[in-house]
Design a protein around this motif. Structure first.
Motif, mmCIF file in Angstrom:
data_model
loop_
_atom_site.group_PDB
_atom_site.id
_atom_site.type_symbol
_atom_site.label_atom_id
_atom_site.label_comp_id
_atom_site.label_asym_id
_atom_site.label_seq_id
_atom_site.Cartn_x
_atom_site.Cartn_y
_atom_site.Cartn_z
ATOM 1 N N SER B 245 11.740 -4.063 -7.820
ATOM 2 C CA SER B 245 10.835 -5.040 -8.496
ATOM 3 C C SER B 245 9.790 -3.974 -7.642
ATOM 4 C CB SER B 245 11.221 -6.192 -7.877
ATOM 5 O OG SER B 245 10.578 -6.240 -6.331
ATOM 6 N N PHE B 246 8.470 -5.060 -8.799
ATOM 7 C CA PHE B 246 7.408 -3.785 -8.266
ATOM 8 C C PHE B 246 6.365 -4.751 -6.851
ATOM 9 C CE2 PHE B 246 2.435 -4.960 -8.788
ATOM 10 C CZ PHE B 246 1.984 -4.034 -8.933
ATOM 11 N N PHE B 247 5.981 -3.622 -6.400
ATOM 12 C CA PHE B 247 5.394 -3.796 -5.088
ATOM 13 C C PHE B 247 3.419 -3.378 -5.156
ATOM 14 C CE2 PHE B 247 3.631 -4.392 -1.023
ATOM 15 C CZ PHE B 247 3.845 -5.761 -0.348
ATOM 16 N N PRO B 248 3.197 -3.679 -5.360
ATOM 17 C CA PRO B 248 1.425 -2.939 -5.309
ATOM 18 C C PRO B 248 1.051 -2.451 -4.205
ATOM 19 C CG PRO B 248 0.776 -5.598 -5.046
ATOM 20 C CD PRO B 248 2.205 -5.256 -4.630
ATOM 21 N N GLU B 249 0.945 -0.743 -4.436
ATOM 22 C CA GLU B 249 0.243 0.218 -3.004
ATOM 23 C C GLU B 249 -1.145 -0.243 -3.429
ATOM 24 O OE1 GLU B 249 2.720 2.744 -4.896
ATOM 25 O OE2 GLU B 249 4.604 1.612 -3.734
ATOM 26 N N ASP B 250 -1.735 -0.110 -4.978
ATOM 27 C CA ASP B 250 -3.424 0.297 -4.266
ATOM 28 C C ASP B 250 -4.000 -1.572 -4.355
ATOM 29 O OD1 ASP B 250 -2.231 -0.679 -6.909
ATOM 30 O OD2 ASP B 250 -2.832 0.201 -7.998
ATOM 31 N N VAL B 251 -3.914 -2.044 -3.412
ATOM 32 C CA VAL B 251 -4.573 -3.495 -3.088
ATOM 33 C C VAL B 251 -5.817 -3.359 -3.109
ATOM 34 C CG1 VAL B 251 -2.342 -4.156 -2.679
ATOM 35 C CG2 VAL B 251 -4.143 -3.557 -1.269
ATOM 36 N N ILE B 252 -6.455 -4.142 -2.894
ATOM 37 C CA ILE B 252 -7.883 -4.737 -3.730
ATOM 38 C C ILE B 252 -8.202 -4.883 -1.986
ATOM 39 C CG2 ILE B 252 -10.202 -6.089 -3.569
ATOM 40 C CD1 ILE B 252 -8.525 -7.326 -6.855
ATOM 41 N N VAL B 253 -9.717 -3.675 -1.560
ATOM 42 C CA VAL B 253 -10.275 -4.128 -0.202
ATOM 43 C C VAL B 253 -11.369 -4.888 0.209
ATOM 44 C CG1 VAL B 253 -10.119 -2.671 1.895
ATOM 45 C CG2 VAL B 253 -8.660 -1.760 0.378
ATOM 46 N N PRO B 254 -10.990 -6.083 0.213
ATOM 47 C CA PRO B 254 -12.457 -6.958 0.366
ATOM 48 C C PRO B 254 -13.480 -6.334 1.377
ATOM 49 C CG PRO B 254 -10.530 -7.922 1.429
ATOM 50 C CD PRO B 254 -10.262 -6.692 0.836
ATOM 51 N N TYR B 255 -14.568 -6.325 0.978
ATOM 52 C CA TYR B 255 -15.634 -5.689 1.972
ATOM 53 C C TYR B 255 -16.042 -6.468 2.839
ATOM 54 C CZ TYR B 255 -17.161 -2.873 -1.676
ATOM 55 O OH TYR B 255 -17.901 -2.239 -2.899
ATOM 56 N N ILE B 256 -15.514 -8.205 2.559
ATOM 57 C CA ILE B 256 -16.003 -9.037 3.936
ATOM 58 C C ILE B 256 -14.827 -9.519 4.507
ATOM 59 C CG2 ILE B 256 -18.465 -10.189 2.965
ATOM 60 C CD1 ILE B 256 -16.514 -12.173 1.877
ATOM 61 N N ASP B 257 -14.795 -10.013 5.542
ATOM 62 C CA ASP B 257 -13.676 -10.119 6.596
ATOM 63 C C ASP B 257 -12.755 -11.429 6.418
ATOM 64 O OD1 ASP B 257 -11.742 -9.568 8.285
ATOM 65 O OD2 ASP B 257 -12.951 -11.191 9.918
ATOM 66 N N ILE B 258 -11.612 -11.018 6.020
ATOM 67 C CA ILE B 258 -11.002 -12.368 5.815
ATOM 68 C C ILE B 258 -9.882 -12.843 6.289
ATOM 69 C CG2 ILE B 258 -11.437 -11.470 2.729
ATOM 70 C CD1 ILE B 258 -7.500 -10.451 2.975
ATOM 71 N N VAL B 259 -8.357 -14.193 6.080
ATOM 72 C CA VAL B 259 -7.965 -13.660 6.997
ATOM 73 C C VAL B 259 -7.149 -13.237 7.360
ATOM 74 C CG1 VAL B 259 -6.623 -15.862 7.836
ATOM 75 C CG2 VAL B 259 -7.971 -16.459 6.191
ATOM 76 N N HIS B 260 -6.730 -12.143 6.378
ATOM 77 C CA HIS B 260 -5.364 -11.231 6.893
ATOM 78 C C HIS B 260 -6.234 -10.328 5.971
ATOM 79 C CE1 HIS B 260 -2.557 -14.023 8.411
ATOM 80 N NE2 HIS B 260 -2.466 -15.043 7.219
ATOM 81 N N ASN B 261 -7.237 -9.412 7.074
ATOM 82 C CA ASN B 261 -7.428 -8.361 6.392
ATOM 83 C C ASN B 261 -6.351 -6.755 6.598
ATOM 84 O OD1 ASN B 261 -9.076 -6.834 4.953
ATOM 85 N ND2 ASN B 261 -11.179 -8.138 6.654
ATOM 86 N N ARG B 262 -5.959 -6.931 6.280
ATOM 87 C CA ARG B 262 -4.986 -6.114 6.202
ATOM 88 C C ARG B 262 -3.627 -5.377 5.497
ATOM 89 N NH1 ARG B 262 -3.390 -10.209 9.658
ATOM 90 N NH2 ARG B 262 -4.976 -10.022 11.091
ATOM 91 N N ALA B 263 -3.609 -4.327 5.204
ATOM 92 C CA ALA B 263 -2.039 -4.025 4.195
ATOM 93 C C ALA B 263 -1.109 -4.944 4.812
ATOM 94 C CB ALA B 263 -1.640 -2.811 4.109
#
Lengths: 253, 614
Positions: B245-263
């Motif tokens: 099944s599809f799993f994204p490898e090129d996920v969006i990397v936010p500039y600001i800190d988010i709750v789960h800021n990691r791959a």
């Protein structure tokens, strides 16, 4: 160990991010581009990156500095090409050079040149605007309220202003409002073109003024252009709207 | 389609908190020219950017939909209240982060339903996007509004607002749906025609095609499709093979800190455990694992494309992953090389995991979390939480010995059959943890901190407790006060949840269509961001119940019989009602049910023919 210094630009695509965000952006771009950046030792190793002067949220720039330590030597143009392939739109390395000596870029920053673009309500004549600004800068002191997290203080920003130039936008384009301060601002190459700010003027209502501000910057005194805009309110009224702040250059000793 | 980008002035953005929430343009954001794309999909997360961008499901669907040449999927989040004020003041509609186009020009609007207390934000986002909130008020010129995610397992409270629901995992069904949409676009059929045509797709539920009837005592009498052409039961959709099944490898990397800021690396779906209060443990059945080889491949590519400094394993219980040693062994090497931290949440604490954490992350030993959930063995057996006091004390001793000073303990108040003895049991257990510290380390040092958190039990649909009563607010308050009085030590801090908020959550968790009226009223009165303490306005909610003639106690404080027709009975999660009834009875007797790996309990999820069920 190889030390290099990069000059980079920050465009409007990424102008809303904080200094901390900016460091993360560089760290991630370095990892994406496999550049062998050195890390500090200890419990929480950090990449060895030192920025010249934090760029405030909302401010664009064409002259930021970052010093980067690499584990192994890398050609300047290779570094630039790799980084520019990994930095997001809006961030671009313009120049890379090796760092001579041990100087820390952060502590050597002395001054900054800003374009501060403001709009004021229509109806004030060019002469009135010119006289008001003249009046402001001829004062012995230019005091403004400075708010920090804890308190509100009154400070004199005049000693931190090194030079000022003003242009006014009229139908025929930009017009320099002639008056001297410490020196002549035309000393600095003026790359400002109407096209560059054309989208901006659409969103600016009123008379548009462009200030070129040469101010003290760095750890030994730092003037934010917003404070100068505050001071302008005392002579031009409260309706001053900051359209854009752009840092053109940083000056190191 | 022409671009109608919303004009966001510098003045507005500079006057709000965290303007980068609204700016988009992050690394890996998908860019397409809308002029060349026939269909526009608005993926809406009804909370702020930092929360929505932390959500794995959104990342998967965003990139999956954007793989299609005929569709552009763009992101929408709830603007924080400062931004909403500015938008309403300046007459700006809700806009996407990608093109800044307004919501109402999109073709399909999709909301993800992660928690009930985000429902008012859904109405608010539609309204800000100039889309009528009620499905009945929308015409041919308006977009379709759909919704999916964990709360869609009881879709009824949102039935008046949503055109169709996606039940279960979205990966397969979304493409089927968009294919149908493309065909419909080229036809002269009405929107209603499209909805009728998709009502037969497995996993799609069109609420307007179903009619509930009620008894005199307000309980449900019948729930039937308006036409026999539509299915009586809607079975959830799942992905059968996570490796393909599809799993994204090129996920969006936010500039600001988010709750789960990691791959994020999703190990598996489902859970083998079957804790009786846990909705995720039932609705995501059966367990389906991704192979360690595929995970290693995803991890490498994700680090390469994002540059993230941290990668986290994601699942309901990391230690239950079959290949955990093989995977972490490989990952530690890979992450060390790239100076990436490996984050290992929900690990059972034993010598293997402590050693692994030591290796995986070079950062300070922040904190370890344990979730005994109940204070006594009796009650832990009732909820089928197969953890003993001995296990817990052994684990915390190991943690203290390993240098951890910060221990978090999670409990639930108001579980079915809870007595004050069980509440006392929480106090006992917490002090036994403190004693365990003294035993292994001697006199506690200043940095020792045991954080005790109690949430309020909320009966959720498709659990063995879906028929149970929720403790009323006063009772919960009493229990909280009781704990506050007794958990007094400079080494212990105690946190508790708002029982008012939990009561509301319980209403919508098991609500029927009539609760939608309350939702609409509450939103009109100004309720939004209810899950944010500073915006939660309980008084307005009570007014909304009162004016709608709906009694919250009917939903929260009424014990249902196993025979009652429930508002979500037309949804089929695979797990049978018969099994849930059996589990309910076992709970009353304090009997445990084994985990799926050891023994099959015949829950019914075998209909999906997953490997673990064979």
């Amino acid at each position: 160990m190889y030390n290099l210094r990069a000059v980079f630009a920050r465009g409007k695509e990424v102008k809303f991010i904080s200094h901390l965000d900016m460091m993360r952006v560089f760290e991630r771009a370095l990892r994406r581009s496999h550049i062998p950046v050195s890390y500090s030792c200890g419990f929480n190793p950090r990449p060895k990156l030192v920025f010249g002067l934090p760029l405030a949220v909302g401010v664009t720039s064409e002259g930021e500095y970052v010093d980067i330590v690499l584990d192994e030597e890398m050609k300047n143009d290779v570094f630039m090409e790799k980084m520019n392939g990994s930095l997001p739109a809006g961030l671009k390395i313009l120049k890379v050079s090796p760092v001579e000596g041990k100087g820390n870029i952060m502590s050597s920053i002395q001054g900054a040149l800003y374009d501060l673009i403001v709009s004021i309500q229509f109806g004030k004549t060019e002469e009135y605007i010119k006289q008001s600004i003249k009046k402001l800068i001829s004062q012995d002191e230019i005091t403004v309220e400075k708010r920090t997290r804890k308190k509100v203080g009154i400070i004199d920003i005049k000693p931190m202003i090194l030079d000022i130039g003003v242009k006014i936008l009229s139908e025929s384009g930009f017009k320099e409002l002639e008056f001297g301060y410490n020196s002549n601002m035309s000393y600095f190459p003026d790359k400002l073109a109407k096209e560059k700010y054309s989208d901006l003027f659409e969103s600016c209502e009123g008379t548009v003024l462009i200030f070129s501000l040469l101010v003290r910057a760095g750890s030994r005194g730092n003037l934010k252009p917003e404070l100068f805009a505050e001071a302008l309110k005392s002579v031009l009224g409260q309706d001053i709207n900051i359209c854009e702040i752009h840092r053109r250059k940083l000056f190191a000793d | 389609m022409k671009s109608l980008a919303v004009g966001l002035s510098n003045k507005i953005l500079m006057s709000v908190e965290k303007p980068a929430r609204y700016a988009g343009n992050e690394w890996n954001m998908v860019k397409k020219d809308p002029k060349n794309i026939p269909a526009r999909f608005a993926f809406c997360f009804p909370d702020v950017y930092e929360i929505g961008m932390s959500h794995l499901g959104m990342k998967i669907l965003y990139h999956l939909i954007n793989k299609r040449d005929d569709t552009y999927c763009e992101r929408f989040f709830s603007p924080w209240t400062d931004m909403e004020d500015k938008m309403r003041e300046n007459d700006l509609p809700l806009f996407s982060l990608e093109t800044k186009d307004p919501l109402n020009i999109f073709d399909i609007i999709g909301f993800t339903l992660q928690y009930e207390m985000s429902y008012t934000n859904i109405l608010n986002m539609l309204d800000l996007g100039r889309v009528p909130v009620l499905a009945a008020d929308r015409g041919e010129e308006h977009p379709f509004v759909c919704a999916g995610g964990p709360c869609a397992y009881n879709p009824e409270p949102l039935a008046d607002f949503v055109d169709f629901f996606i039940i279960g995992e979205g990966e397969n069904v979304i493409n089927e749906l968009l294919d149908r949409y493309m065909v419909w676009r080229g036809s002269n059929e009405s929107k209603q025609g499209f909805l009728k045509s998709i009502a037969g797709i497995e996993g799609i539920y069109v609420p307007s095609l179903y009619l509930p009837r009620y008894n005199g005592d307000m309980t449900l009498k019948s729930f039937m499709p308006v036409d026999s052409a539509f299915p009586e039961k809607i079975r959830k959709r799942i992905v059968h093979d996570l490796d393909t099944s599809f799993f994204p490898e090129d996920v969006i990397v936010p500039y600001i800190d988010i709750v789960h800021n990691r791959a994020m690396l999703e190990l598996y779906r489902g859970c083998i455990r079957g804790c009786r209060f846990c909705q995720a443990g039932f609705v995501y059945r059966p367990v389906r694992e991704r192979s360690s080889g595929r995970l290693m491949d995803i991890a490498g590519k994700t680090i390469e494309s994002t540059g993230y400094e941290e990668i986290s394993l994601v699942s309901l219980s990391t230690s239950d992953y079959s290949e955990i040693e093989k995977l972490t062994g490989g990952l530690v090497g890979e992450t060390e090389k790239n100076r990436v931290n490996l984050s290992l949440p929900s690990l059972r604490i034993d010598s293997f995991s402590l050693d692994l954490m030591e290796k995986a992350s070079k950062v300070r030993k922040s904190g370890l979390t344990f979730a005994p959930e109940a204070g006594t063995q009796r009650l832990r057996n009732v909820i089928n939480k197969g953890v003993t006091e001995e296990d817990l004390i052994k684990s915390v001793k190991m943690a203290f010995q390993g240098g951890w000073n910060n221990i978090k303990l999670y409990f639930m108040l108001g579980l079915p059959g809870e007595t004050m003895d069980d509440v006392d049991g929480i106090v006992d257990l917490v002090f036994k943890v403190l004693d365990a510290y003294r035993e292994v380390k001697g006199k506690p040092n200043r940095r020792l901190n045991i954080t005790v958190s109690t949430s309020c039990f909320i009966p959720k649909v498709f659990t063995p407790f879906q028929w149970e009563v929720q403790d009323n607010i006063l009772l919960i308050r009493d229990k909280q006060e009781y704990l506050k009085d007794r958990l007094r030590s400079k080494y212990i801090s105690y946190n508790w949840h708002d029982p008012e908020l939990s009561m509301l959550e319980a209403v919508f968790a098991r609500g029927d269509r009539r609760t939608g009226k309350v939702l609409l009223k509450a939103w009109k009165k100004g309720c939004k961001f209810d899950a944010w303490h500073e915006h939660f306005r309980y008084g307005l909610w009570l007014e909304a119940f009162d004016e709608s003639g709906v009694d919250p106690a009917f939903y929260t404080s009424r014990k249902r019989s196993s025979e009652e027709l429930l508002p979500w009975d037309h949804i089929d999660i695979g797990v049978s009602k018969k099994f849930l009834v059996k589990e309910r009875e076992k709970a009353y007797k304090g009997e445990l049910t084994g985990n799926c790996k050891d023994i099959c309990s015949g829950c019914g999820a075998a209909v999906f023919d997953s490997e673990i069920c064979r």
